[in-house]
Design an enzyme around this catalytic site. Structure first.
Site, PDB file in Angstrom:
ATOM      1  N   GLU A 193       0.842  -1.195   0.000  1.00 42.75           N
ATOM      2  CA  GLU A 193       0.000   0.000   0.000  1.00 42.75           C
ATOM      3  C   GLU A 193       0.878   1.246   0.000  1.00 42.75           C
ATOM      4  O   GLU A 193       1.803   1.314   0.789  1.00 42.75           O
ATOM      5  CB  GLU A 193      -0.922   0.030   1.222  1.00 42.75           C
TER       6      GLU A 193
ATOM      7  N   GLU B  99      -9.766   4.095   6.357  1.00 42.34           N
ATOM      8  CA  GLU B  99      -8.921   4.568   7.455  1.00 42.34           C
ATOM      9  C   GLU B  99      -9.708   5.317   8.533  1.00 42.34           C
ATOM     10  O   GLU B  99      -9.509   5.085   9.715  1.00 42.34           O
ATOM     11  CB  GLU B  99      -7.761   5.410   6.920  1.00 42.34           C
TER      12      GLU B  99
ATOM     13  N   HIS C  27      -6.325  -2.020  15.244  1.00 41.25           N
ATOM     14  CA  HIS C  27      -6.565  -1.277  14.002  1.00 41.25           C
ATOM     15  C   HIS C  27      -6.358  -2.177  12.782  1.00 41.25           C
ATOM     16  O   HIS C  27      -7.222  -2.278  11.914  1.00 41.25           O
ATOM     17  CB  HIS C  27      -5.636  -0.058  13.952  1.00 41.25           C
ATOM     18  N   GLU C  28      -5.209  -2.823  12.722  1.00 45.15           N
ATOM     19  CA  GLU C  28      -4.917  -3.646  11.541  1.00 45.15           C
ATOM     20  C   GLU C  28      -5.880  -4.829  11.469  1.00 45.15           C
ATOM     21  O   GLU C  28      -6.331  -5.208  10.392  1.00 45.15           O
ATOM     22  CB  GLU C  28      -3.466  -4.123  11.543  1.00 45.15           C
TER      23      GLU C  28
ATOM     24  N   HIS D  78      -9.208  -3.787  10.106  1.00 46.88           N
ATOM     25  CA  HIS D  78      -9.195  -3.586   8.656  1.00 46.88           C
ATOM     26  C   HIS D  78      -9.679  -4.819   7.900  1.00 46.88           C
ATOM     27  O   HIS D  78     -10.078  -4.706   6.739  1.00 46.88           O
ATOM     28  CB  HIS D  78      -7.775  -3.270   8.173  1.00 46.88           C
TER      29      HIS D  78
ATOM     30  N   GLY E 259       3.488   2.543  10.568  1.00 45.28           N
ATOM     31  CA  GLY E 259       3.263   1.773  11.788  1.00 45.28           C
ATOM     32  C   GLY E 259       3.053   0.300  11.486  1.00 45.28           C
ATOM     33  O   GLY E 259       3.744  -0.558  12.012  1.00 45.28           O
ATOM     34  N   ALA E 260       2.100   0.016  10.588  1.00 47.63           N
ATOM     35  CA  ALA E 260       1.764  -1.377  10.325  1.00 47.63           C
ATOM     36  C   ALA E 260       0.884  -1.446   9.091  1.00 47.63           C
ATOM     37  O   ALA E 260       0.420  -0.429   8.591  1.00 47.63           O
ATOM     38  CB  ALA E 260       1.024  -1.975  11.518  1.00 47.63           C
ATOM     39  N   MET E 261       0.653  -2.674   8.622  1.00 51.73           N
ATOM     40  CA  MET E 261      -0.108  -2.851   7.384  1.00 51.73           C
ATOM     41  C   MET E 261      -1.016  -4.068   7.466  1.00 51.73           C
ATOM     42  O   MET E 261      -0.604  -5.140   7.899  1.00 51.73           O
ATOM     43  CB  MET E 261       0.887  -2.974   6.217  1.00 51.73           C
TER      44      MET E 261
ATOM     45  N   ASN F 128      -2.329  -6.282   5.407  1.00 53.94           N
ATOM     46  CA  ASN F 128      -2.386  -7.311   4.364  1.00 53.94           C
ATOM     47  C   ASN F 128      -3.267  -8.488   4.797  1.00 53.94           C
ATOM     48  O   ASN F 128      -3.188  -8.951   5.927  1.00 53.94           O
ATOM     49  CB  ASN F 128      -0.980  -7.855   4.096  1.00 53.94           C
TER      50      ASN F 128
HETATM   51  N1  ARG Z   1      -3.049   0.965   5.750  1.00 56.55           N
HETATM   52  C1  ARG Z   1      -2.023   1.128   6.746  1.00 56.55           C
HETATM   53  C2  ARG Z   1      -2.733   1.423   8.044  1.00 56.55           C
HETATM   54  O1  ARG Z   1      -3.298   2.436   8.267  1.00 56.55           O
HETATM   55  C3  ARG Z   1      -1.035   2.194   6.469  1.00 56.55           C
HETATM   56  C4  ARG Z   1      -0.374   2.132   5.145  1.00 56.55           C
HETATM   57  C5  ARG Z   1       0.472   3.310   4.914  1.00 56.55           C
HETATM   58  N2  ARG Z   1       0.864   3.378   3.552  1.00 56.55           N
HETATM   59  C6  ARG Z   1       1.262   4.510   2.950  1.00 56.55           C
HETATM   60  N3  ARG Z   1       1.594   4.486   1.696  1.00 56.55           N
HETATM   61  N4  ARG Z   1       1.333   5.639   3.596  1.00 56.55           N
HETATM   62  O2  ARG Z   1      -2.838   0.635   8.874  1.00 56.55           O
HETATM   63 ZN    ZN Z   2      -5.299   1.800   8.722  1.00 59.01          ZN
END
Ligand code: ARG
Ligand code: ZN
Length: 859
Positions: free
Chosen positions: A118, A316, A293-294, A297, A257-259, A261
């Site tokens: 992302e 978000e 949070h993750e 998602h 911070g984190a992702m 996936n």
């Molecule tokens: N989706 C991720 C989150 O909020 C953050 C990803 C950040 N990516 C970016 N290209 N800024 O948990």
């Molecule tokens: Zn997020």
């Protein structure tokens, strides 16, 4: 060449299945992609795939290699003019993960392969329509040397085996169609912390957290948070997990911070690993929030994703709202709300007041990476909170149920989301939608007029929003204002009521108000606005002592302190007022009904960046001086009480990470932070004693900053001891750098510059870089805004150095210069010069260019 929301067009092809084969080598990884493609759009449309920094080895349609004249490759795309209506495209590319210091796409961290896709990283892995509205079913085969024992991707694991003498492979299948930004891959040596979760329908889910060898015990808190989050989402939103496995991997080098996936979250290790010795209570709190949070998602982001990146707040804003609600349930609503609002004001209000102000749903961008902002995340969450306030809990839940039901498996829009709430509640939310499209923080005023004879109160509410770049004229927004009344003695006169302010000016008349009231407005911070009322200081003291709404009780104290500091900074100190404030603070601190965590928040004076936002133009040196003087007066005035509390709050026995225990530690630390402003022998000895006796990182850091701020030998000794003890722990060493970033002493800038040539300073690691550079620029205004401009030059040097290899992270450092117009002209001018210097730099990334240009352009 910005991308515009108005230009959205669906992709003319569907990618029904995606098979990826990774042949992993650190310097030359081969990626084969087999895409089953079907035309869904116009027959004349060519197939255009995104791809950057890829070395194309071969390309075939339905097994037939394409000739050189059948396709075109440029720096950003692969174009095939003529394709059948249904076909399989096979491409083979080579990439070099080991030289990837941008940390997007496939890269190496700590000797391991990992990914961050992302928003647009997937295009550096293979040719693909890299946009969130192209959903595909993935199967992935990972092959690597056996010295990378764990091979992970999204979904559920399948076939595995050996390949020759030294290599092995594992296959993964993800049954849920997903956009490519949710793709993930990890390969390497990891330790595993394993557990399971039984979902509400009785399915068993394997939970795995994978971390650096030897660190598994530090993942225990994250695992516990995960299980609580999974249960909470079932109870609160009716959302259940959907795969057999949920895995989280921690990596040291990560831009954010984190992702989230699908089925394989990847975390910055700073937001995952914790034990009492190395992590502070704030780290625990953030780990709990980010793990949730993750995880959340999985529904708000993954099962339902965004049609295009303009809809980023769809996932978000809602997910931040969900994690804030979770944290409030876990840790106490009032304290959580105060912390969330503090962060909102510090980051989002500042953004909204500057050249980078943008709507929660923007309408154009150059680099989407620059739009992962406080506005989209935090203001996006505030909008959902207001929606819930306006509709009520039951209708809000009905709306979210409808949304999950109707849009499952889709890539959708904010309009579609709001439509579900309108339909479920029967309310017209047309005007509410303006919150998404209008930038800027509204100003709300409330004037009161009490008619003692009629026992009636008339409230006059007004709202206005100042112009922001590209939006000169603003509409009134529907603003829920929660209002209650107290008597002058602090008794409740009238309970909270929501007044919906949706005109530029409105009056409300309340009958049966039996005595002259004290207004408690915007309770719980019911809307993201700046409120001005006709309250006198005496009214604020009533609220500070007695408001049953704890947010407003805290707010009253902050407003009193802020006004005193601003008056002093303006050269008109109110010494009587300062004394009165210290007395009232002292009384609040001995209130047995209030929790320690809340008292710790009362003790924290408004921060220097917040004060700067409240003054026009800002003079950071004067604000620093004034704030410090008030702190010293409190330290002297309340010295005995603070020392007593510091003693009483000490916990004996085993460490507990509970909110209650953390609250006691927070209050102890808040006491010594104030006492450090009056470093007489007994106070200094107390702080040194606290440092030396500390058996957890919260206590240790709680004393380290005060000792650094005192300067001299206290600073040198504490820093040297701390470094010696923790030199082998990167996450703790980050804290050592950060504390020096915040050093308020006159020589701090020199020392910070010197630290950048220190062997432990690794600019390729975003955590380390931010610990020093971003902390200094954002949280040490008195030193960053050095009258010589040396602080600005330092930051510009760092931005340019980092931009050469990691544009995403470089761009995130621009912000402290962006507000140059709000500072005294002597300073603002020098800030601008550095922005211009950056802008003129040859080879500047689009990421940094977009922000710098916006900061300079606005007029
Ligand atoms: N989706 C991720 C989150 O909020 C953050 C990803 C950040 N990516 C970016 N290209 N800024 O948990
Ligand atoms: Zn997020």
């Amino acid at each position: 060449q910005p991308v515009r929301l108005a230009d959205y067009r669906p992709f003319p092809f569907a990618i029904e299945t995606t098979r990826l084969v990774f042949d992993l080598h650190p310097t030359a990884t081969k990626v084969t992609a087999e895409l089953a493609i079907r035309r869904v759009g116009d027959a004349t449309e060519p197939l255009v795939l995104d791809g950057e920094r890829l070395k194309l080895l071969s390309i075939a349609i339905d097994g037939q290699a394409l000739g050189a004249n059948q396709f075109v490759v440029d720096a950003e795309h692969l174009t095939i003019a003529e394709v059948p209506d249904r076909f399989v495209l096979t491409t083979e590319v080579e990439i070099d993960p080991s030289s990837n210091k941008a940390l997007t796409g496939l890269y190496m961290s700590g000797g391991r392969f990992c990914t961050q896709c992302e928003a647009e990283g997937f295009r550096t892995i293979t040719y693909f329509p890299d946009r969130p509205d192209v959903l595909s079913r993935y199967t992935v085969r990972i092959e690597a040397d056996r010295k990378f024992p764990h091979l992970l991707s999204n979904g559920n694991p399948g076939a595995f085996g050996q390949v020759g003498e030294t290599r092995h492979f594992l296959e993964w299948t993800d049954p849920f169609p997903k956009p490519c930004y949710l793709f993930a891959l990890v390969a390497g040596d990891l330790d595993v912390l394993a557990d399971k979760f039984i979902t509400m329908s009785g399915r068993e889910v394997a939970l795995r957290i994978l971390v650096d060898p030897g660190q598994a015990s530090r993942a225990a808190y994250a695992l516990d948070s995960l299980k609580r989050a999974m249960k909470w989402d079932e109870d609160t939103f009716g959302r259940e997990y959907d795969l057999d496995l949920f895995a989280i991997v921690a990596v040291r080098d990560f831009n954010f911070g984190a992702m989230e996936n699908k089925g394989l979250n990847i975390f910055n290790s700073a937001l995952l690993l914790a034990d009492p010795e190395t992590a502070t209570d704030l780290d625990y709190e953030r780990i709990e929030a980010v793990v949730a949070h993750e995880y959340f998602h999985n529904w708000t982001g993954n099962r339902i994703t965004c049609r295009d990146w303009f809809q980023l707040c769809l996932k978000e804003g809602f997910t931040v709202f969900r994690d804030q609600s979770f944290s409030a349930d876990q840790r106490g609503a009032a304290v959580q709300r105060i912390k969330d609002v503090r962060a909102l004001r510090a980051r989002q209000f500042a953004e909204d007041a500057g050249p980078l102000a943008h709507p929660v749903r923007p309408s154009s961008y150059l680099k989407i990476d620059n739009f992962y902002t406080a506005t989209i995340y935090e203001k996006g969450a505030e909008i959902i909170r207001m929606l819930k306030t306006i509709l009520g809990d039951a209708a809000f839940r009905k709306g979210s149920d409808l949304y999950f039901d109707r849009h499952d498996g889709q890539a959708t829009t904010v309009e579609a989301f709001i439509a579900c709430f309108a339909e479920a509640s029967g309310r017209d939310l047309t005007a509410f939608f303006d919150w998404y499209e209008q930038a800027g923080t509204p100003s709300v005023t409330i004037d009161t007029d009490y008619d003692a004879a009629a026992k009636a109160l008339t409230l006059t509410l007004t709202q206005s929003t100042a112009p922001t770049p590209g939006q000169p004229n603003k509409k009134p927004l529907p603003i829920p204002v929660a209002i209650g009344l107290l008597s002058a003695e602090g008794e409740v006169l009238r309970d909270t009521e929501i007044v919906l302010l949706d005109q530029a000016r409105q009056t409300v008349r309340w009958e049966g108000v039996t005595s002259a009231p004290v207004l408690s407005a915007l309770r719980g911070f019911s809307a993201p606005v700046n409120l001005t009322t006709d309250a006198r200081a005496s009214d604020r003291y009533v609220l500070f002592a007695a408001d049953p709404d704890l947010f407003n009780r805290w707010e009253a104290g902050q407003t009193l302190a802020r006004d005193l500091i601003l008056a002093r900074a303006a050269g008109t100190p109110d010494e009587v007022g300062e004394e009165r404030y210290a007395d009232a603070l002292g009384r609040a601190l001995v209130d047995d009904a209030a929790e320690p965590a809340f008292k710790a928040l009362l003790l924290a004076l408004p921060s220097e960046p917040d004060l700067a936002l409240m003054s026009d133009p800002a003079d950071p040196a004067a604000l620093h001086e004034a704030r410090d003087t008030l702190r010293t007066r409190i330290a002297v005035h309340l010295g005995d009480l603070l020392r007593r509390l510091h003693g009483e709050m000490q916990s004996e026995g085993e460490f507990s990470a509970s909110a209650e225990a953390a609250g006691r530690r927070a209050l102890r630390n808040a006491c010594i932070e104030i006492l450090a402003a009056d470093p007489r022998d007994d106070n200094l000895m107390r702080i040194v004693g606290h440092f030396e006796a500390s058996r957890n990182m919260t206590d240790m850091i709680g004393a380290l900053y005060p000792l650094v701020s005192i300067g001299g030998v206290a600073r040198e000794k504490a820093l040297a001891n701390f470094h010696f003890a923790w030199r082998a722990e990167p996450l703790v060493l980050d804290k050592w750098f950060a504390v020096q970033g915040r050093d308020p002493n006159e020589d701090a800038l020199e020392r910070v510059i010197a630290l950048t040539s220190y062997p432990d300073f690794e600019p390729t690691n975003p955590n380390r870089l931010r610990a020093l550079v971003a902390t200094f620029a954002n949280f040490n205004p008195a030193r960053f805004h050095d009258p010589s401009g040396a602080g600005y030059r330092f930051l510009a040097d760092q931005i340019l150095a980092v931009d050469a290899f990691n544009p995403t992270t470089a761009a995130r450092l621009v912000d402290p210069l962006g507000g140059w117009r709000r500072y005294k002209p002597e300073l603002g001018q020098q800030m601008r010069e550095q922005l211009e210097r950056i802008k003129a730099h040859p080879g500047l990334s689009r990421n940094v260019l977009e922000l710098v240009a916006k900061a300079l352009d606005q007029d």
